[in-house]
Motif scaffolding. Structure first.
Motif, PDB file in Angstrom:
ATOM      1  N   CYS A   1      -0.072 -54.910  12.826  1.00  0.00           N
ATOM      2  CA  CYS A   1      -1.433 -54.882  13.631  1.00  0.00           C
ATOM      3  C   CYS A   1      -1.134 -55.043  15.179  1.00  0.00           C
ATOM      4  O   CYS A   1      -1.764 -54.325  16.200  1.00  0.00           O
ATOM      5  CB  CYS A   1      -2.476 -55.785  12.950  1.00  0.00           C
TER       6      CYS A   1
ATOM      7  N   GLY B   1      -6.968 -57.319  13.013  1.00  0.00           N
ATOM      8  CA  GLY B   1      -6.176 -57.477  11.871  1.00  0.00           C
ATOM      9  C   GLY B   1      -5.051 -58.380  11.969  1.00  0.00           C
ATOM     10  O   GLY B   1      -4.792 -59.054  10.616  1.00  0.00           O
TER      11      GLY B   1
ATOM     12  N   VAL C   1      -0.058 -50.697   8.382  1.00  0.00           N
ATOM     13  CA  VAL C   1      -0.822 -51.585   8.103  1.00  0.00           C
ATOM     14  C   VAL C   1      -1.714 -51.355   6.953  1.00  0.00           C
ATOM     15  O   VAL C   1      -1.913 -52.255   6.108  1.00  0.00           O
ATOM     16  CB  VAL C   1      -1.847 -51.588   9.534  1.00  0.00           C
TER      17      VAL C   1
ATOM     18  N   GLY D   1      -7.622 -52.012   7.249  1.00  0.00           N
ATOM     19  CA  GLY D   1      -6.513 -50.991   7.173  1.00  0.00           C
ATOM     20  C   GLY D   1      -6.775 -49.789   6.964  1.00  0.00           C
ATOM     21  O   GLY D   1      -6.355 -48.831   8.022  1.00  0.00           O
TER      22      GLY D   1
ATOM     23  N   MET E   1      -8.553 -48.478  10.183  1.00  0.00           N
ATOM     24  CA  MET E   1      -7.802 -48.172  11.015  1.00  0.00           C
ATOM     25  C   MET E   1      -7.160 -46.719  10.909  1.00  0.00           C
ATOM     26  O   MET E   1      -7.013 -45.907  11.837  1.00  0.00           O
ATOM     27  CB  MET E   1      -6.734 -49.257  11.517  1.00  0.00           C
TER      28      MET E   1
ATOM     29  N   ALA F   1      -0.514 -47.313  11.837  1.00  0.00           N
ATOM     30  CA  ALA F   1      -1.869 -47.719  11.318  1.00  0.00           C
ATOM     31  C   ALA F   1      -1.584 -47.364   9.531  1.00  0.00           C
ATOM     32  O   ALA F   1      -2.063 -48.109   8.931  1.00  0.00           O
ATOM     33  CB  ALA F   1      -2.801 -46.746  11.563  1.00  0.00           C
TER      34      ALA F   1
ATOM     35  N   GLY G   1      -6.926 -53.497  15.380  1.00  0.00           N
ATOM     36  CA  GLY G   1      -5.553 -53.907  15.105  1.00  0.00           C
ATOM     37  C   GLY G   1      -5.350 -55.354  15.525  1.00  0.00           C
ATOM     38  O   GLY G   1      -4.876 -56.395  14.819  1.00  0.00           O
TER      39      GLY G   1
END
Length: 138
Positions: free
Chosen positions: A15, A57, A125, A82, A85, A122, A54
């Protein structure tokens, strides 16, 4: 090996890397009038929302790692953040006009691959969030 601990550490680092990657063009493209603002605003939503998520996160993953929040709540939050994103990054990456991407001067040729790097991080994540949720909900 504790799946939740590893997944939360990887997720937090990913993130933070994602936020830095999203905001890199604003910091690294120093030439004026090359379309950085249009690059960020491209697509239906733009990319700044991914950078914000992010940073959010990082906080959520670390809250789960530190045990300051209910693990099930953190699992739900990181999965939603997640996937959001990843969805926003994919939407932005496929809807950005290629003319805009290739309009940057040659010294900023790295921008051609920037959108795919954002999508890749991403995805890391989102996978970390899924691993954290799976480890938490076992």
């Amino acid at each position: 090996m504790n799946t939740e601990s590893v997944a939360s550490a990887v997720g937090a680092v990913a993130c933070l890397l994602l936020a830095a990657l999203v905001f890199a063009p604003a910091l690294l493209v120093t030439q004026s009038g090359v379309g950085v603002a249009a690059y960020y605003a491209a697509g239906p939503v733009g990319i700044s929302v991914v950078g914000f998520l992010g940073l959010l996160g990082v906080v959520v993953f670390l809250a789960g790692r530190g045990g300051r929040t209910d693990p099930v709540t953190v699992a739900g939050l990181v999965v939603v953040v997640g996937l959001a994103m990843l969805g926003f990054a994919l939407l932005w990456a496929v809807s950005i006009d290629s003319t805009l991407v290739f309009s940057f001067p040659p010294e900023y040729a790295w921008i051609e691959n920037h959108r795919w790097a954002v999508v890749a991080v991403a995805a890391v994540v989102a996978v970390s969030a899924a691993a954290y949720a799976r480890g938490t909900l076992k």
